[in-house]
Each structure stands twice: as C-alpha cells, then as structure tokens.
Design an enzyme around this catalytic site. Structure first.
Site, short mmCIF file in Angstrom:
data_model
loop_
_atom_site.label_atom_id
_atom_site.label_comp_id
_atom_site.label_asym_id
_atom_site.label_seq_id
_atom_site.Cartn_x
_atom_site.Cartn_y
_atom_site.Cartn_z
N LYS A 37 0.84 -1.20 0.00
CA LYS A 37 0.00 0.00 0.00
C LYS A 37 0.88 1.25 0.00
O LYS A 37 0.62 2.22 -0.73
CB LYS A 37 -0.90 -0.01 1.24
CG LYS A 37 -1.96 1.08 1.22
CD LYS A 37 -2.57 1.33 2.57
CE LYS A 37 -3.74 0.43 2.88
NZ LYS A 37 -4.37 0.77 4.17
N GLU A 154 -12.70 11.59 14.29
CA GLU A 154 -12.91 12.22 12.98
C GLU A 154 -14.36 12.02 12.57
O GLU A 154 -14.99 11.03 12.95
CB GLU A 154 -11.93 11.68 11.93
CG GLU A 154 -11.90 10.16 11.78
CD GLU A 154 -12.98 9.59 10.91
OE1 GLU A 154 -13.61 10.37 10.19
OE2 GLU A 154 -13.22 8.36 10.98
N LYS A 217 -18.19 10.37 19.22
CA LYS A 217 -18.03 9.77 17.89
C LYS A 217 -19.03 8.63 17.67
O LYS A 217 -19.79 8.63 16.69
CB LYS A 217 -16.60 9.27 17.72
CG LYS A 217 -16.35 8.43 16.49
CD LYS A 217 -16.65 9.21 15.23
CE LYS A 217 -16.87 8.30 14.06
NZ LYS A 217 -15.82 8.34 13.10
N ASN A 221 -22.62 8.61 15.05
CA ASN A 221 -22.99 7.65 14.00
C ASN A 221 -24.25 6.87 14.37
O ASN A 221 -25.09 6.58 13.51
CB ASN A 221 -21.82 6.69 13.73
CG ASN A 221 -20.80 7.33 12.78
OD1 ASN A 221 -21.04 8.39 12.22
ND2 ASN A 221 -19.66 6.68 12.62
N ALA A 265 -35.32 7.95 2.68
CA ALA A 265 -35.75 6.56 2.90
C ALA A 265 -35.28 5.67 1.75
O ALA A 265 -34.96 6.14 0.66
CB ALA A 265 -37.28 6.53 2.99
N GLY A 270 -25.26 1.48 5.03
CA GLY A 270 -24.17 0.50 5.04
C GLY A 270 -22.89 1.23 5.35
O GLY A 270 -22.91 2.28 5.98
N CYS A 273 -18.86 2.36 8.94
CA CYS A 273 -18.95 3.13 10.18
C CYS A 273 -20.32 3.06 10.86
O CYS A 273 -20.40 2.69 12.03
CB CYS A 273 -18.57 4.56 9.90
SG CYS A 273 -16.96 4.69 9.11
N LYS A 276 -21.19 -0.47 12.18
CA LYS A 276 -20.21 -0.91 13.18
C LYS A 276 -20.33 -0.09 14.47
O LYS A 276 -20.32 -0.64 15.57
CB LYS A 276 -18.80 -0.76 12.59
CG LYS A 276 -17.68 -1.06 13.54
CD LYS A 276 -16.33 -1.03 12.84
CE LYS A 276 -15.73 0.34 12.76
NZ LYS A 276 -14.89 0.77 13.85
C1 UGA Z 1 -20.26 8.16 8.41
C2 UGA Z 1 -20.58 9.51 9.06
O1 UGA Z 1 -21.53 10.21 8.26
C3 UGA Z 1 -19.31 10.35 9.23
O2 UGA Z 1 -19.62 11.55 9.92
C4 UGA Z 1 -18.29 9.55 10.02
O3 UGA Z 1 -17.05 10.27 10.18
C5 UGA Z 1 -17.99 8.26 9.30
O4 UGA Z 1 -19.23 7.50 9.16
C6 UGA Z 1 -16.99 7.49 10.10
O5 UGA Z 1 -17.31 7.08 11.22
O6 UGA Z 1 -15.81 7.39 9.69
P1 UGA Z 1 -19.88 7.29 5.92
O7 UGA Z 1 -19.70 5.92 6.48
O8 UGA Z 1 -18.94 7.76 4.86
O9 UGA Z 1 -19.81 8.40 7.08
O10 UGA Z 1 -21.37 7.28 5.35
P2 UGA Z 1 -22.62 8.27 5.30
O11 UGA Z 1 -22.44 9.30 4.25
O12 UGA Z 1 -22.96 8.77 6.66
O13 UGA Z 1 -23.75 7.26 4.79
C7 UGA Z 1 -23.98 6.04 5.49
C8 UGA Z 1 -25.06 5.23 4.86
O14 UGA Z 1 -26.34 5.78 5.13
C9 UGA Z 1 -25.01 5.08 3.33
O15 UGA Z 1 -25.26 3.73 3.00
C10 UGA Z 1 -26.12 5.98 2.84
O16 UGA Z 1 -26.64 5.53 1.60
C11 UGA Z 1 -27.13 5.82 3.95
N1 UGA Z 1 -28.07 6.95 4.08
C12 UGA Z 1 -27.61 8.20 4.38
C13 UGA Z 1 -29.43 6.73 3.95
O17 UGA Z 1 -29.89 5.60 3.71
N2 UGA Z 1 -30.29 7.78 4.11
C14 UGA Z 1 -29.85 9.04 4.40
O18 UGA Z 1 -30.70 9.94 4.54
C15 UGA Z 1 -28.48 9.25 4.54
#
Ligand code: UGA
Length: 451
Positions: A37, A154, A217, A221, A265, A270, A273, A276
């Site tokens: 990597k 973060e 944190k 989430n 909706a 998934g 983060c 988990k």
């Molecule tokens: C998430 C958090 O949003 C970040 O703030 C955090 O730093 C990060 O985890 C982490 O712990 O590192 P991320 O995993 O990139 O970020 O994903 P999100 O953008 O939050 O989306 C998560 C899931 O929710 C996706 O599958 C998305 O499609 C779904 N989602 C999101 C919905 O089904 N409906 C929504 O209204 C918003």
C-alpha cells in the site's frame, strides 16, 4: 511548536487526514504496515477511490509535505504529534477489535524521543483511552520522554473525506492536560480563520475528557443511523397508507430541531462506520448494564430493508427464476468504491439463490464487489455500463444513488430493457419523469404518481 506530524494507518480515514494536515501546511509522515500500500501511495495513487485524494497526494509528495513509509521508528522519533488512525474492526459480538490499536500504540510508545502528543483518532468504545492506550504508553514510553494522550475523533464521510477534513462542523478534543489542548489549537490553528478557512465561530470546538470524546463519535454515528431507520419505518407506513415519504421528510425536516439530513428513505445504511458504531455502542452499553433496545431496533429495521426490496421484486415479477435482473450500484453509497455492509452484498446472493440472472453495473465498485462477494460464475454478470446491465432486463433495481443514474437517458434505458420496470431502492429518480417515459416505477414510501 509542532515540527512534524506522524499519522499511523493510511486507510479511508488516515490518508485523507494526512493529506489534509499537509494541505494546512504541516509536514506529515504517514505510516502503514502494508508495504505494498505504501508503494502504491508513493507512486502518487490512492489505494481506494476517494475524490481529491489523488490530487492532494501528488501535490504533497511533490512539495515534500507528505511522505509515506512502513518504517515506524524514524517516523515516530521525528514527530511532535502522532495520530493513530488504525482500523478497529467489528468483533462477532459487536464490540471493537482493538488489536491494531494496541500494537500501533506499543510501536509508537517505544520510538518516541521527545515530548509527543499521542492522538487516538480511531473510533473506539468509551473508556478505551484510559483502559487500553494509556496503560500501554505508561509501560512502553522510555522514562525520560514526556507525552500527553488525547482523543480526537474524525467525522469525515467517504466520498467527501478531504472536504470534510478541511471544513469541519466540529472539533472534539478529549484531553487531560492544558499542554495537550494547546498543541491541538496549534495543530488545527491553520484551519480556523486563515485564508479560505472556516471561521472559528462556525466550528463547534468541544474540549472534554477522553471518554466523552470517544462517546461523541460513536453516538454521532448511532444517531444518524437512528434517523435513517426511523424514516425507513415511516416509509413502510407510507406504503401502507398512501402517504408520501418525500413530503413527510420535508415536513419533518423543516423543523430545525429535526432538520432535513439523514431522512432519505430506501435501503438503509451500510459502510464501515454506521453499522459498526451502532453495534459497537450497543455492545458497550450492554456490557455496562444499560438498556440498548433503541440501538438494537435501529439495526433490525436496517437489516430488514433488503427483504423489502426482495419481496417487492418477487411480487412485481411473480417470482424471479430465470428472470434477468439489472442492478445499478453496488457501493454502499455514491462517491466511493467501498461495498462494506452494502445492500448489494446481501441482496444479490438471494436473487441468485432464487434462480435469477443478475447483470450488475457500478461506476467504481465492481472490483470491490467481486472480491467481497466471490460471486463470479454463479449467474452474476459484471457490465461495463448501466445500459449494458439493463439490456433485456425484466426489472432494474437501483441500489446506489450515483449521479449518472439520476441523470440517465430514460428513452435509451426504456429501449434497452425487456420490460420497463424499475424499483428504486434510494428514491433517487423523479417518479413523474419515470412515468412519462412509460416505466412502471416503484420506490419506498412513494404512492403512485399523481396522488
Ligand atoms: C459516516 C458519518 O456520516 C461520518 O460523519 C463519520 O465520520 C464516518 O461515518 C466514520 O465514522 O468514519 P460514511 O460511512 O462515509 O460516514 O457514510 P454516510 O455518508 O454517513 O452514509 C452512510 C449510509 O447511510 C449510506 O449507506 C447511505 O446511503 C445511507 N443513508 C444516508 C441513507 O440511507 N439515508 C440518508 O438519509 C443518509
């Protein structure tokens, strides 16, 4: 005065974090035990798809503000701040596997030479800094060396990681000394109030103790996950009652106490983060005797979303055996090639088991999907374009709301499909437009068009 920063772990969080520190003007050395990597990164390429990372990587490799290495000793010895960004994968009981955190901490401790601020950025259950990291530092840091331990979670999202690092809505510092707080203010100083930076009054700065920083944190989430499962439960009620979940979300979200975010909706959440951290918080709560029913229900609602779309497709087609099903999107969300806990990984094997022929397309995540699902030669065909996937399909399922799907040429799509049936797992298409083009369109919590 900070001279150099060392970041341990160059994954989805560590690499964008390192490059953002470099962008803020710091000299950064990134350490990862995976030498392959590191070589990839040294060649100027990101090991995963993440907007802006390649550009910043090439910029800061060229100007010398960022180097990557798998040699920890020198990297730690020369750093004033060492940021731990290693993974904390989920254990079977939902808890966090802290083995990478333990070994990174021990390595860091052994190589520290002068005053060092050790920053735990990895996501962990509350109490980890005091019960796991601090004891390792106490045992392994050479006696004459001074240090502080701090927790600095973060909040970056995959797909906008660099932007989020450089435009934070909050900075959380879990500290137990004035010196640690001062080093943090220096570290993030260039972000606040400098040229093109975020005005400090727009950033919530929370200075607190270690456990609170850790909890902020995981709770963030878990709360986002709760909003998503809440709106998904309501989408099912909309389906039963003829109400419209888009209007419902607008109505709910217009209350600033609720707000519009995370009320889309569909197939649910998934990624590496939200699932988990939700389970991690539940496992922690259970362990300390707290009733975590809320968190467990959020998880149950989310995992049942895949069965909703499966039921929908089976009932619309009257069974899926020997039917051709096009899938658009396997990534857990747009803007990433990550398929962690993506609905595609759960749904596609079920369709294959029921005898369907599945044609899959994703702009970025097909490779990761094939690796994670090991479904080649089993009735799943990877396609190079969305149109190719849709050819002769009995139904199209949209699992990820990529921009290119939302703006797809609907006339072309209709011509390609055997029957124009679209089930939209992200409610991302315009229902009226779909109907105008002659599709039988079905979303989640959406009444038939015109109602
Ligand atoms: C998430 C958090 O949003 C970040 O703030 C955090 O730093 C990060 O985890 C982490 O712990 O590192 P991320 O995993 O990139 O970020 O994903 P999100 O953008 O939050 O989306 C998560 C899931 O929710 C996706 O599958 C998305 O499609 C779904 N989602 C999101 C919905 O089904 N409906 C929504 O209204 C918003």
């Amino acid at each position: 005065m900070i001279g150099k920063i060392c970041v341990f772990g160059l994954g989805h969080a560590g690499l964008p974090t390192s490059l953002s520190f470099a962008e803020l003007g710091w000299t950064v050395v990134g350490v990862d035990y995976d030498s392959e990597k590191v070589k990839f990164i040294e060649s100027g390429k990101s090991p995963f798809y993440e907007p802006e990372v390649d550009v910043l990587l090439q910029k800061h490799l060229a100007n010398g503000r960022f180097v990557a290495t798998s040699e920890a000793a020198e990297a730690v010895a020369s750093a004033d701040v060492v940021v731990i960004c290693v993974g904390t994968p989920q254990l079977p009981d939902g808890g966090a596997d802290l083995s990478f955190l333990r070994s990174a901490t021990a390595t860091i401790a052994r190589h520290m030479t002068g005053y060092t601020l050790v920053v735990q950025k990895s996501t962990v259950p509350p109490g980890t800094a005091s019960s796991v990291v601090a004891p390792i530092l106490e045992e392994c840091v050479p006696q004459r060396v001074q240090y502080d331990l701090a927790v600095n979670p973060e909040f970056l999202r995959e797909g906008s990681a660099v932007y989020d690092c450089l435009h934070p809505d909050r900075l959380v510092f879990g500290v137990d000394s004035q010196r640690a707080k001062e080093v943090f203010m220096e570290l993030y100083g260039p972000l606040l109030d400098g040229d093109q930076r975020v005005p400090s009054e727009q950033v919530g700065i929370v200075v607190t103790n270690w456990a609170t920083a850790e909890l902020i944190k995981q709770a963030s989430n878990a709360f986002l996950a709760t909003k998503i499962s809440f709106i998904n439960m309501l989408a099912d009620m909309c389906d039963a009652s003829g109400a419209n979940v888009l209007d419902l979300a607008r109505g709910l979200g217009s209350d600033p106490r609720i707000n519009h975010h995370y009320l889309n909706a569909g197939l649910g959440f998934g990624g590496q983060c939200l699932p988990k951290d939700l389970r991690g918080l539940a496992a922690y709560g259970k362990g300390v005797g707290v009733d975590v029913n809320i968190l467990e229900s959020v998880d149950v609602v989310n995992t049942s979303r895949v069965d909703r779309i499966l039921d929908r497709v089976v009932s619309l087609l009257g069974g899926v055996e020997e039917r051709t099903i096009a899938i658009w999107g396997v990534a857990f969300k747009p803007g990433t090639d990550d398929v962690a806990e993506a609905p595609s990984l759960n749904l596609i094997p079920k369709l294959v088991d029921l005898g369907a022929v599945v044609r899959v397309y994703d702009p970025e995540a097909l490779g990761a999907f094939q690796e994670a699902s090991q479904l080649s030669d089993t009735g799943v065909y990877a396609c190079e374009t969305g149109l190719q996937a849709a050819e002769d399909a009995d139904v199209l399922l949209i699992l990820t709301d990529w921009y290119e799907f939302i703006h797809f040429d609907l006339s072309l799509l209709k011509t390609a499909m055997k029957s124009p049936v679209v089930i939209d797992g992200r409610n991302c298409m315009n229902a009226l437009e779909m109907e105008r083009h002659g599709f039988m369109y079905s979303g989640f919590g959406l009444p038939p068009v015109g109602i």
